[in-house]
Design an enzyme around this catalytic site. Structure first.
Site, mmCIF file in Angstrom:
data_model
loop_
_atom_site.group_PDB
_atom_site.id
_atom_site.type_symbol
_atom_site.label_atom_id
_atom_site.label_comp_id
_atom_site.label_asym_id
_atom_site.label_seq_id
_atom_site.Cartn_x
_atom_site.Cartn_y
_atom_site.Cartn_z
ATOM 1 N N LYS A 161 37.474 25.498 83.107
ATOM 2 C CA LYS A 161 37.798 24.496 84.439
ATOM 3 C C LYS A 161 37.937 23.640 83.930
ATOM 4 C CE LYS A 161 36.899 28.633 87.400
ATOM 5 N NZ LYS A 161 37.717 29.014 87.546
ATOM 6 N N ARG A 190 39.041 40.520 85.952
ATOM 7 C CA ARG A 190 39.627 41.653 85.971
ATOM 8 C C ARG A 190 38.915 42.357 84.753
ATOM 9 N NH1 ARG A 190 45.339 37.769 86.607
ATOM 10 N NH2 ARG A 190 43.930 37.015 87.438
#
Ligand code: BES
Ligand code: MN
Ligand code: ZN
Length: 488
Positions: A271, A345
């Protein structure tokens, strides 16, 4: 801080602070011979929702201070009523008193009963009075006086209802505070092992049975998706399973699954640096399912509820998963990991498959899953996805009731077409557009065996900016949902 119930005439009660309406405040002030002082104090006060005024009475009065909640004498809709109690709760925080009597449950609110009015006020207080100052010098912020108890005033007729609402508000507050504390802890404290220890402590205090799968066990079971996330980190991941058996032995459990990424760097798909500290909140799903379980146990709800926490840290390292790696999930489906920052996920899909063994009546996962959810809904609503309309409606209704609202998003088959891999059964990211929906579509592939809802709380679980911190959402929604399931 605890809530309690107070009956008896307001004229007879002594308190450092009475939170009430303008009319009621005026009546009391006049009765205690404080007419001149009171009239001068309220001269410029606008009696409107959101406004408040603190009036100090002279030493002789039984009530030392009147905290006037603007707009509270009118016939109200639920929205303005919430605005009134939110403002009153914040003003009470600033009032610097140790105790208070809350006399706003008797307001007139369209289609809302005494139980709701009490609950709405006490949730506002639980939000306004929360502080997290464990890592600060005592003089900094927590030097201020906060109430240690607030009593809800009611008449004899309302007593039983208010007592029940107070009991459940105390349970909700315990769960909310637990969730917020976990969320606010720094990521060097709150790692997967810390979540496990906190869950175990919760188990000891609340009659909840807590177990955990170690990395070794998860590897052996075939949880390749979970393992692909945790493998880059020096601190081991866990699948934490907390079981509250408040129901009958054979009642199918409600399973709550929480995303517990205790820090999300993005992994090899690193990130950017700005606001990366906020990725300590990436375990808020985990915190809120444990908080909900704590509230359910405190309220002794006659239900079986299991909270599963997929706890891991998403780090880059020489052992970390690479973009392009293919892993086998517990379900048997293979996943091509195209972006290691879509890790939520991956830990959740194996948790969902594992949840099948509980033969659940419903599975609800809670996750700070996608930045796209913030783009879509901002912070006012959590995103709700479900493969079952009855479940979705019950959750939406619980959100509306509790003021912790959710908004339903589509999970149409057409969106599933965004998930195609040349090399595995499914990629972990979709084609551009509708990022929250394609993330939910990914999870849906692992939730075919039960009634399932997914809550993307990326925008609602924490705040950035000057009030940076965990909100505890969606604990109020989930607790209300469970209460409703228990017929309360
Ligand atoms: N934890 C983030 C989502 C997130 C972002 C939550 C900002 C709260 C605030 C999640 O793991 C993530 O990184 N998602 C990616 C998915 C993308 C790579 C498909 C995102 O949203 O950018
Ligand atoms: Mn991520
Ligand atoms: Zn994440």
């Amino acid at each position: 801080m605890k809530y309690s119930t107070q009956t008896g005439s307001l004229d007879q009660l002594s308190t450092p602070c009475l939170v009430t309406t303008l009319k009621q405040a005026r009546r009391l002030a006049y009765q205690s011979g404080e007419r001149t002082l009171f009239d001068a104090a309220v001269r410029d006060f606008k009696d409107l929702p959101g406004r408040t005024l603190l009036v100090q009475l002279s030493g002789a009065s039984r009530v030392a201070r009147l905290l006037i909640a603007g707009g509270a004498d009118a016939a109200l809709e639920p929205g303005p009523y919430r605005k009134i109690v939110d403002a009153a709760a914040r003003a009470l925080r600033a009032a610097g008193v140790t105790k208070a009597i809350w006399a706003l449950a008797g307001c007139r609110v369209a289609e809302r009963d005494l139980y709701w009015r009490t609950a709405a006020g006490l949730t506002a207080l639980s939000n306004a009075l929360y502080v997290f100052s464990e890592h600060k010098a005592p003089a900094d912020d927590n030097g201020r006086t906060l109430p240690t108890g607030v009593a809800v005033h009611t008449d004899e007729r309302g007593k039983a209802t208010v007592q029940r609402a107070v009991r459940e508000a105390n349970a909700l507050k315990a769960g909310l505070d637990f969730a917020r504390d976990l969320g606010n802890q720094p990521p060097n404290v709150c790692n997967p092992g810390y979540l496990l220890r906190e869950a175990r402590a919760l188990g000891r205090s609340a009659g909840i049975n807590v177990t955990a799968l170690s990395e070794k066990q998860m590897e052996a079971l075939g949880m390749g998706a979970f393992m692909s996330v945790t493998r880059g980190s020096e601190t081991p991941g866990y699948m934490i399973i907390a079981n509250y058996a408040g129901g009958r032995r054979n009642d199918a459990p409600i399973v709550l699954v929480g995303k517990g990424i205790t820090f999300d760097t993005g992994g090899i798909s690193l990130k950017p640096g700005a606001a990366m500290d906020e990725m300590k909140f990436d375990m808020c799903g985990a915190a809120t399912v444990l908080g909900t379980l704590k509230a359910a146990a405190a309220a002794k709800l006659p239900l079986n509820v299991i909270a599963m926490v997929a706890a891991a840290e998403n780090m880059p390292s020489g052992r970390a998963t690479r973009p392009g790696d293919i892993v086998r999930t517990l379900s048997g489906k293979t996943v091509e990991i195209l972006n290691t920052d879509a890790e939520g996920r991956l830990v959740l899909c194996d948790a969902l498959t594992y949840a099948e063994r509980y033969k659940p009546s419903a599975v609800i996962d809670v996750a700070t899953l996608t930045g796209a959810m913030i783009t879509a809904l901002g912070s006012h609503a959590s995103g709700l996805f479900a493969n079952d309309d009855t479940l979705a409606e019950a959750l939406l209704e619980a959100g509306e009731w509790s003021g912790d609202r959710a908004w339903r998003m589509p999970l149409w088959d057409e969106y599933q077409e965004a998930l195609k891999s040349n090399f595995a059964d499914i990629p972990n990211i979709g084609t551009p557009g509708a990022g929250s929906i394609t993330a939910a579509c990914f999870l849906a592939r692992f939730a075919g065996a039960f009634r399932w809802a997914h809550m993307d709380v990326a925008g609602s679980a924490f705040q950035g900016g000057p009030a940076k911190g965990a909100t505890g959402r969606p604990v109020p929604l989930l607790f209300r949902y469970l209460c409703a399931q228990a017929g309360r």
